[in-house]
Write an enzyme that holds these catalytic residues in place. Sequence first.
Site, PDB file in Angstrom:
ATOM      1  N   THR A 175       0.849  -1.190   0.000  1.00  0.00           N
ATOM      2  CA  THR A 175       0.000   0.000   0.000  1.00  0.00           C
ATOM      3  C   THR A 175       0.878   1.230   0.000  1.00  0.00           C
ATOM      4  O   THR A 175       1.884   1.293   0.715  1.00  0.00           O
ATOM      5  CB  THR A 175      -0.949   0.023   1.214  1.00  0.00           C
ATOM      6  N   PHE A 177       1.148   5.195   0.883  1.00  0.00           N
ATOM      7  CA  PHE A 177       0.580   6.227   1.740  1.00  0.00           C
ATOM      8  C   PHE A 177       1.236   7.553   1.361  1.00  0.00           C
ATOM      9  O   PHE A 177       2.398   7.588   0.939  1.00  0.00           O
ATOM     10  CB  PHE A 177       0.873   5.933   3.218  1.00  0.00           C
TER      11      PHE A 177
END
Length: 279
Positions: A175, A177
């Site tokens: 992921t 960010f």
Amino acid sequence: MKIAYLGPAASFTHSAARSAFPAADLIPAASIPDCIMTIQNNEVDAAVVPVENTIEGSVNITLDYLFHFSDVPIQAELVLPIAQHVMVHPLNAASWQSVQKVMSHPQGLAQCEAFLKEELYGSVREATPSTAYAAKWVSEHPDELVAAIAPRLAAEEYGLQIVRENAQDIELNQTRFVVLSRKPVTIPLKKEEEKTSASILLPNNMPGALHKILSTFAWRNIDMSKIESRPLKTSLGEYFFLIDLLSENKAELIQHALEEIRLLGGKATVLGIYNVYRI
């Protein structure tokens, strides 16, 4: 230094924020919009929010808030390996395959689609504001046969038992960010490539709008790592574009490309010039 993150404690965003700001005061926010608005309203020094996942793609609510509501620049990108684990209250460990409901953030549920179909078919899926929120809820309701999909840190934080490790659909799950702040931030990790993110809005019904955007970067030999369109939320069929560019040693070329888009009648706004850090 105060850093807001999508909470509660032990979420993936918490892990990313803790790695990037080990000495900071980390403050959980109940949702991504809440997290973004804390930095927008100058209540914290920076905010960390998820923006894209390997399996499920972009986190649309983050993209929309960055375009519609926030003027705080992106100062860094954090890339975190993601392992999704299925966990239950220890009292329910023996009967976990009979759970009636599975709770997690929408991205967490989507990243484990194959597992849910094969092993927990028929269970209700309930979306929560974060993976850690789901784990916390399960820990507080031992009388209900419910599972959470969350990181290992959440199981440790809330006293849950992991009954299936690495339930995500693919092994290499990551992921991205972004760190939002009005001032540059110092991150004790190795810098990787530099990126520039920008939003592009072209006049409605302009023929070849996407081609015009792409050509301004292509002939200048500027690498584009991502482009995405999102509804403008004014009327059906109207969109804005979000782009990520590899901008190392190409700042002037990118500025010229964005100026060309403006000369075409479009609106080009830089969302941030920043480095990538892998955790």
